[in-house]
Design a protein around this motif. Sequence first.
Motif, mmCIF file in Angstrom:
data_model
loop_
_atom_site.group_PDB
_atom_site.id
_atom_site.type_symbol
_atom_site.label_atom_id
_atom_site.label_comp_id
_atom_site.label_asym_id
_atom_site.label_seq_id
_atom_site.Cartn_x
_atom_site.Cartn_y
_atom_site.Cartn_z
ATOM 1 N N GLU A 160 -2.000 -0.594 5.805
ATOM 2 C CA GLU A 160 -3.411 -0.410 5.458
ATOM 3 C C GLU A 160 -4.014 -1.774 5.148
ATOM 4 O OE1 GLU A 160 -6.051 1.360 1.816
ATOM 5 O OE2 GLU A 160 -4.063 2.221 2.144
ATOM 6 N N ARG A 191 -9.879 -0.163 3.050
ATOM 7 C CA ARG A 191 -10.180 1.201 2.577
ATOM 8 C C ARG A 191 -11.641 1.207 2.164
ATOM 9 N NH1 ARG A 191 -6.475 3.906 -1.944
ATOM 10 N NH2 ARG A 191 -5.007 3.469 -0.275
ATOM 11 N N ARG A 229 -7.613 -5.247 1.831
ATOM 12 C CA ARG A 229 -6.715 -4.781 0.776
ATOM 13 C C ARG A 229 -5.698 -5.887 0.521
ATOM 14 N NH1 ARG A 229 -7.492 -0.252 -2.024
ATOM 15 N NH2 ARG A 229 -5.299 0.233 -1.989
ATOM 16 N N ARG A 277 -9.345 4.854 5.786
ATOM 17 C CA ARG A 277 -8.458 3.694 5.759
ATOM 18 C C ARG A 277 -8.223 3.189 7.171
ATOM 19 N NH1 ARG A 277 -3.254 5.505 3.834
ATOM 20 N NH2 ARG A 277 -3.817 7.478 4.780
#
Length: 74
Positions: free
Chosen positions: A3, A6, A72, A47
């Motif tokens: 990821e 987000r 992130r 995400r």
Amino acid sequence: MVEIVRSSDLVLIGFLQSLLENANIPVLVADMHISALEGMTGAFPRRILVPDDHVAQARRLIREAGLDAELRHV
């Protein structure tokens, strides 16, 4: 898959997906369906995930687009 972003911002998610796909980076936008079902209250942000071997390139492209604050930091 890792990821890298987000967000509940649909425009941002769409832009980043396009940016990465145009650079031939495979992209998975996770939680699209639950986000739509919950009425876009932000409880379930979407995400952006990319394969492990594309993380550095994806992060570089996002930084170059001036959106490094969206990354992130895991």
